[in-house]
Design an enzyme around this catalytic site. Sequence first.
Site, PDB file in Angstrom:
ATOM      1  N   LYS A 198       0.850  -1.203   0.000  1.00  0.00           N
ATOM      2  CA  LYS A 198       0.000   0.000   0.000  1.00  0.00           C
ATOM      3  C   LYS A 198       0.877   1.242   0.000  1.00  0.00           C
ATOM      4  O   LYS A 198       1.622   1.503   0.934  1.00  0.00           O
ATOM      5  CB  LYS A 198      -0.898  -0.007   1.230  1.00  0.00           C
ATOM      6  CG  LYS A 198      -1.680   1.286   1.434  1.00  0.00           C
ATOM      7  CD  LYS A 198      -2.373   1.304   2.799  1.00  0.00           C
ATOM      8  CE  LYS A 198      -2.902   2.685   3.149  1.00  0.00           C
ATOM      9  NZ  LYS A 198      -3.479   2.746   4.508  1.00  0.00           N
TER      10      LYS A 198
ATOM     11  N   LYS B 206      -9.367  13.529   8.297  1.00  0.00           N
ATOM     12  CA  LYS B 206      -8.872  13.140   9.613  1.00  0.00           C
ATOM     13  C   LYS B 206      -8.759  14.363  10.519  1.00  0.00           C
ATOM     14  O   LYS B 206      -8.474  15.462  10.053  1.00  0.00           O
ATOM     15  CB  LYS B 206      -7.484  12.509   9.491  1.00  0.00           C
ATOM     16  CG  LYS B 206      -7.410  11.180   8.779  1.00  0.00           C
ATOM     17  CD  LYS B 206      -5.968  10.724   8.681  1.00  0.00           C
ATOM     18  CE  LYS B 206      -5.830   9.413   7.942  1.00  0.00           C
ATOM     19  NZ  LYS B 206      -6.334   8.277   8.728  1.00  0.00           N
TER      20      LYS B 206
ATOM     21  N   ASP C  37       1.912   6.446   5.768  1.00  0.00           N
ATOM     22  CA  ASP C  37       0.841   5.596   5.245  1.00  0.00           C
ATOM     23  C   ASP C  37       1.264   4.858   3.979  1.00  0.00           C
ATOM     24  O   ASP C  37       0.470   4.102   3.431  1.00  0.00           O
ATOM     25  CB  ASP C  37      -0.424   6.417   5.000  1.00  0.00           C
ATOM     26  CG  ASP C  37      -1.682   5.577   5.155  1.00  0.00           C
ATOM     27  OD1 ASP C  37      -1.621   4.534   5.830  1.00  0.00           O
ATOM     28  OD2 ASP C  37      -2.727   5.949   4.588  1.00  0.00           O
TER      29      ASP C  37
ATOM     30  N   ASP D 274     -11.773   7.581   4.239  1.00  0.00           N
ATOM     31  CA  ASP D 274     -10.551   7.383   5.002  1.00  0.00           C
ATOM     32  C   ASP D 274     -10.153   5.899   5.063  1.00  0.00           C
ATOM     33  O   ASP D 274      -9.153   5.552   5.684  1.00  0.00           O
ATOM     34  CB  ASP D 274     -10.708   7.944   6.416  1.00  0.00           C
ATOM     35  CG  ASP D 274      -9.382   8.084   7.147  1.00  0.00           C
ATOM     36  OD1 ASP D 274      -8.338   8.129   6.467  1.00  0.00           O
ATOM     37  OD2 ASP D 274      -9.388   8.132   8.391  1.00  0.00           O
TER      38      ASP D 274
ATOM     39  N   GLU E 132      -9.214   4.231   2.388  1.00  0.00           N
ATOM     40  CA  GLU E 132      -8.822   4.214   0.977  1.00  0.00           C
ATOM     41  C   GLU E 132      -7.796   3.146   0.637  1.00  0.00           C
ATOM     42  O   GLU E 132      -7.700   2.684  -0.496  1.00  0.00           O
ATOM     43  CB  GLU E 132      -8.277   5.596   0.567  1.00  0.00           C
ATOM     44  CG  GLU E 132      -6.822   5.868   0.932  1.00  0.00           C
ATOM     45  CD  GLU E 132      -6.505   5.835   2.412  1.00  0.00           C
ATOM     46  OE1 GLU E 132      -5.354   5.492   2.758  1.00  0.00           O
ATOM     47  OE2 GLU E 132      -7.398   6.139   3.222  1.00  0.00           O
TER      48      GLU E 132
ATOM     49  N   ARG F 205      -7.474  -0.016   1.351  1.00  0.00           N
ATOM     50  CA  ARG F 205      -7.972  -1.313   0.876  1.00  0.00           C
ATOM     51  C   ARG F 205      -8.506  -1.223  -0.549  1.00  0.00           C
ATOM     52  O   ARG F 205      -8.554  -2.232  -1.261  1.00  0.00           O
ATOM     53  CB  ARG F 205      -9.037  -1.843   1.837  1.00  0.00           C
ATOM     54  CG  ARG F 205     -10.306  -1.027   1.910  1.00  0.00           C
ATOM     55  CD  ARG F 205     -11.144  -1.373   3.130  1.00  0.00           C
ATOM     56  NE  ARG F 205     -10.510  -0.885   4.352  1.00  0.00           N
ATOM     57  CZ  ARG F 205     -11.003  -1.073   5.568  1.00  0.00           C
ATOM     58  NH1 ARG F 205     -12.127  -1.765   5.732  1.00  0.00           N
ATOM     59  NH2 ARG F 205     -10.385  -0.589   6.626  1.00  0.00           N
TER      60      ARG F 205
END
Length: 476
Positions: A236, A248, A259, A318, A320, A322
């Site tokens: 990811k 957020k 992330d 939020d 996103e 997956r």
Amino acid sequence: MTHPLIETDTSLEAVPVHAIGPEGLDDLLAELPGPAAHFAKAQGFKAKKGETVLLPDAQGGLAQVLFGLGDKMQRDPLLAGLLPGRLPAGLYRLNGAGRLDVLAWLMGAYRFTRYRSGKSGNDGTENGADDGARARLLAPEGVDVAGVAQIARALALGRDLINTPANDCGPAEIAQAVERLAQRHNASCQIIEGDALVAENLPMIHAVGRASPRAPRLIDLRWGRADAPRVTLVGKGVAFDTGGLNIKPDNAMSLMKKDMGGAAAAIAAAAMVMASGLDLRLRLLVPAVENAISGNAFRPGDVLPSRKGLSVEIGNTDAEGRLILADALALADEEAPELLIDFATLTGSARVALGPDLPPFMTDDEALAADLARIGMAEADPVWRLPLWQPYDDLLRSSVADLNHISGNSFAGAIIAGLFLRRFVEKAESYLHFDIYGWVPNAKPGRPKGGEAQAARLVHALLTERYPARAGGSGA
């Protein structure tokens, strides 16, 4: 190729470092010269975990070092990672050192100083530093220090990617890192960028990344014999996650440069595999995006098409990660790899359950699960299994689409995410999902505060066991 902090000329004089626990302390002190033993006692040395005493010689120079291991039940296999930060410049011999001790030394020597004046570059040592001005380790007998150095360099690459802020590490920079890696190992690398993602049937990657001025992309690296067993790693790569329109709060957004930690872990694992020349056909897929906010951002309630052909209702922008993983996993699955592995900084639920140090993994392959538990402990890269609990799959139902990508409640969030991803995998012989944190919030031996490519070393060790390098062969 070894490492600037490892000396392989064993004829050189080195300061001995005695790693000792409380149970062996009296015997060690009895063997030391009288003044040295008295000095250690005067310093109050009890061989507690990480306790370090420098013992002088008769001329006032450094004669030897005592390093406490602590109680047997609480020993950290990476404890030697404390030493590079505690010892003055020089060459040291760590008595009784094994492979993990050498790796811990190099892991502990890592520094991220890209933004400090006069520093540049990083290969697992302090950026721009004079290696002669740091503590170096004499290679222990019987340890493959070249192999350990390869792992340390790959881990440093993953850490660097996570630690670099999003203004300097967006989708393009992630792609450049993979391209450089491909060039180094004679691998191929293709990139699908921007609106081409729609044309190539990767619509969810495009939808998540289209709101950013930095175009989304799918990075696709291939390496190894074409007829070797197929292993695909997916990471990811959300360079920064605002949360999208479900924005957020500030306290949840401040660390979102990490992330893309799943991509960093997958890239690090791929680097280890290629450097080791394992006998497999490697594919690395990184969907790289920035989850930004603008007039064309995807919205809660939208229904997105997917590469798999399933329609996906958006419950929360939020969640996103997956979505982009689902398209990449569907693409990977089309080749029916023998092993398909994804890494993702996916859910806060995983951290609530297991904390930042112990990533959960999910798989339906019992033999694979047993191997991961065993190897993770042996490599000091531990993970813990969570179930892909089938009854929870019903929570992904949607009234308007084939499925929703969240459950709509706060229960079992990590498992729900794993079940969603599993919907996009059907041909792979074995599928494995890691939900990593990608960050060390408080420094530990061998693990400085900051980015960490969790589970990369574990996966490399697993693949080394299953697909060892061919004698005289090359994966390129």
